[in-house]
Write a protein that holds these residues in place. Structure first.
Motif, mmCIF file in Angstrom:
data_model
loop_
_atom_site.group_PDB
_atom_site.id
_atom_site.type_symbol
_atom_site.label_atom_id
_atom_site.label_comp_id
_atom_site.label_asym_id
_atom_site.label_seq_id
_atom_site.Cartn_x
_atom_site.Cartn_y
_atom_site.Cartn_z
ATOM 1 N N SER A 154 0.813 -1.214 0.000
ATOM 2 C CA SER A 154 0.000 0.000 0.000
ATOM 3 C C SER A 154 0.849 1.268 0.000
ATOM 4 O O SER A 154 0.378 2.316 0.405
ATOM 5 C CB SER A 154 -0.920 -0.007 1.223
ATOM 6 O OG SER A 154 -0.147 -0.073 2.406
ATOM 7 N N LYS A 155 2.055 1.182 -0.452
ATOM 8 C CA LYS A 155 2.891 2.378 -0.527
ATOM 9 C C LYS A 155 2.228 3.396 -1.430
ATOM 10 O O LYS A 155 1.817 3.089 -2.542
ATOM 11 C CB LYS A 155 4.298 2.045 -1.052
ATOM 12 C CG LYS A 155 5.133 1.232 -0.105
ATOM 13 C CD LYS A 155 5.579 2.087 1.056
ATOM 14 C CE LYS A 155 6.504 1.289 1.956
ATOM 15 N NZ LYS A 155 6.830 1.953 3.152
ATOM 16 N N ARG A 156 2.123 4.601 -0.951
ATOM 17 C CA ARG A 156 1.429 5.646 -1.710
ATOM 18 C C ARG A 156 2.101 5.936 -3.055
ATOM 19 O O ARG A 156 1.461 6.435 -3.954
ATOM 20 C CB ARG A 156 1.315 6.905 -0.870
ATOM 21 C CG ARG A 156 0.450 6.672 0.357
ATOM 22 C CD ARG A 156 -0.302 7.906 0.740
ATOM 23 N NE ARG A 156 -1.162 7.645 1.882
ATOM 24 C CZ ARG A 156 -2.439 7.359 1.782
ATOM 25 N NH1 ARG A 156 -3.020 7.288 0.634
ATOM 26 N NH2 ARG A 156 -3.160 7.137 2.866
ATOM 27 N N ALA A 157 3.368 5.630 -3.187
ATOM 28 C CA ALA A 157 4.065 5.881 -4.449
ATOM 29 C C ALA A 157 3.722 4.840 -5.519
ATOM 30 O O ALA A 157 4.003 5.025 -6.688
ATOM 31 C CB ALA A 157 5.577 5.901 -4.215
ATOM 32 N N SER A 158 3.093 3.757 -5.096
ATOM 33 C CA SER A 158 2.741 2.676 -6.014
ATOM 34 C C SER A 158 1.583 3.104 -6.918
ATOM 35 O O SER A 158 0.523 3.503 -6.433
ATOM 36 C CB SER A 158 2.355 1.442 -5.198
ATOM 37 O OG SER A 158 1.629 0.532 -5.976
ATOM 38 N N GLU A 159 1.756 3.004 -8.211
ATOM 39 C CA GLU A 159 0.706 3.392 -9.166
ATOM 40 C C GLU A 159 -0.574 2.564 -8.979
ATOM 41 O O GLU A 159 -1.661 3.140 -8.941
ATOM 42 C CB GLU A 159 1.214 3.272 -10.602
ATOM 43 C CG GLU A 159 0.198 3.668 -11.658
ATOM 44 C CD GLU A 159 -0.238 5.132 -11.611
ATOM 45 O OE1 GLU A 159 -1.364 5.424 -12.065
ATOM 46 O OE2 GLU A 159 0.520 5.980 -11.118
ATOM 47 N N PRO A 160 -0.488 1.242 -8.845
ATOM 48 C CA PRO A 160 -1.731 0.487 -8.619
ATOM 49 C C PRO A 160 -2.459 0.927 -7.344
ATOM 50 O O PRO A 160 -3.685 1.011 -7.331
ATOM 51 C CB PRO A 160 -1.264 -0.971 -8.519
ATOM 52 C CG PRO A 160 0.015 -1.001 -9.268
ATOM 53 C CD PRO A 160 0.656 0.344 -9.020
ATOM 54 N N TYR A 161 -1.710 1.217 -6.287
ATOM 55 C CA TYR A 161 -2.357 1.654 -5.048
ATOM 56 C C TYR A 161 -3.019 3.015 -5.245
ATOM 57 O O TYR A 161 -4.116 3.245 -4.743
ATOM 58 C CB TYR A 161 -1.347 1.694 -3.894
ATOM 59 C CG TYR A 161 -2.020 1.886 -2.555
ATOM 60 C CD1 TYR A 161 -2.785 0.871 -1.994
ATOM 61 C CD2 TYR A 161 -1.904 3.082 -1.857
ATOM 62 C CE1 TYR A 161 -3.424 1.038 -0.775
ATOM 63 C CE2 TYR A 161 -2.544 3.260 -0.638
ATOM 64 C CZ TYR A 161 -3.300 2.233 -0.100
ATOM 65 O OH TYR A 161 -3.930 2.405 1.105
ATOM 66 N N GLN A 162 -2.386 3.890 -5.985
ATOM 67 C CA GLN A 162 -2.985 5.191 -6.291
ATOM 68 C C GLN A 162 -4.300 5.010 -7.046
ATOM 69 O O GLN A 162 -5.273 5.711 -6.785
ATOM 70 C CB GLN A 162 -2.020 6.068 -7.107
ATOM 71 C CG GLN A 162 -0.862 6.608 -6.312
ATOM 72 C CD GLN A 162 -1.327 7.498 -5.175
ATOM 73 O OE1 GLN A 162 -2.170 8.370 -5.356
ATOM 74 N NE2 GLN A 162 -0.787 7.270 -3.993
ATOM 75 N N GLN A 163 -4.322 4.067 -7.978
ATOM 76 C CA GLN A 163 -5.547 3.795 -8.724
ATOM 77 C C GLN A 163 -6.642 3.259 -7.806
ATOM 78 O O GLN A 163 -7.813 3.604 -7.954
ATOM 79 C CB GLN A 163 -5.266 2.808 -9.866
ATOM 80 C CG GLN A 163 -4.355 3.355 -10.949
ATOM 81 C CD GLN A 163 -4.977 4.519 -11.688
ATOM 82 O OE1 GLN A 163 -6.148 4.481 -12.050
ATOM 83 N NE2 GLN A 163 -4.200 5.569 -11.909
#
Length: 154
Positions: free
Chosen positions: A8-17
């Motif tokens: 769930s790292k905020r920098a992760s694109e999938p998590y941002q989506q």
């Protein structure tokens, strides 16, 4: 407990989506006229079933901020036996149980579907089903990562 890679790292694109999807679902629920406390009950119940401590901690606090009572939160594990929930809430909780337990049951029964569609408009039903889907995704990420609880609020 073994440290794990945090999904769930905020920098992760999938998590941002996923966060953006969550925001869209929250808006759809509000636009459909659903009480935010009902959505929080769904999140709490799903998190109970999935054993997600991080999400339970977060959503019980969010529910309390919205005016939800501790008693109703404590009794969510026995919602069928507790006469504390509205017809809409009971339908949403039944749908939450069915959708969260899909790996076990492989079905959302016609009875659960009929109960939900009897008390929700199509837009409300969609919003509740999407809210269940999104919280299950967050639960799976947090449980898999063994996401730690934030410090106790002061």
């Amino acid at each position: 407990m073994t440290q794990r890679i945090q999904l769930s790292k905020r920098a992760s694109e999938p998590y941002q989506q996923l966060l953006q999807l969550h925001a869209l679902v929250e808006k759809a629920a509000a636009d459909a006229g659903l009480d935010q406390r009902l959505i929080e009950l769904v999140k709490i119940r799903s998190s109970m079933l999935n054993g997600c401590a991080f999400c339970l901690d977060l959503h019980t606090r969010d529910a309390r901020k919205l005016g939800e009572t501790e008693r109703r939160i404590y009794l969510l594990g026995a919602w069928r036996e507790a006469d504390l929930y509205s017809e809409q809430e009971r339908a949403a909780l039944a749908l939450t149980d069915a959708m969260t337990r899909l790996p076990e049951t492989q079905d959302v029964s016609d009875e659960v579907y009929a109960q939900a569609t009897a008390v929700f408009t199509e837009d409300q039903y969609r919003a509740v089903a999407w809210a269940i889907t999104v919280i299950n995704a967050f639960n799976r990420l947090s449980v898999t990562s063994r996401r730690s609880l934030p410090p106790e609020p002061q």
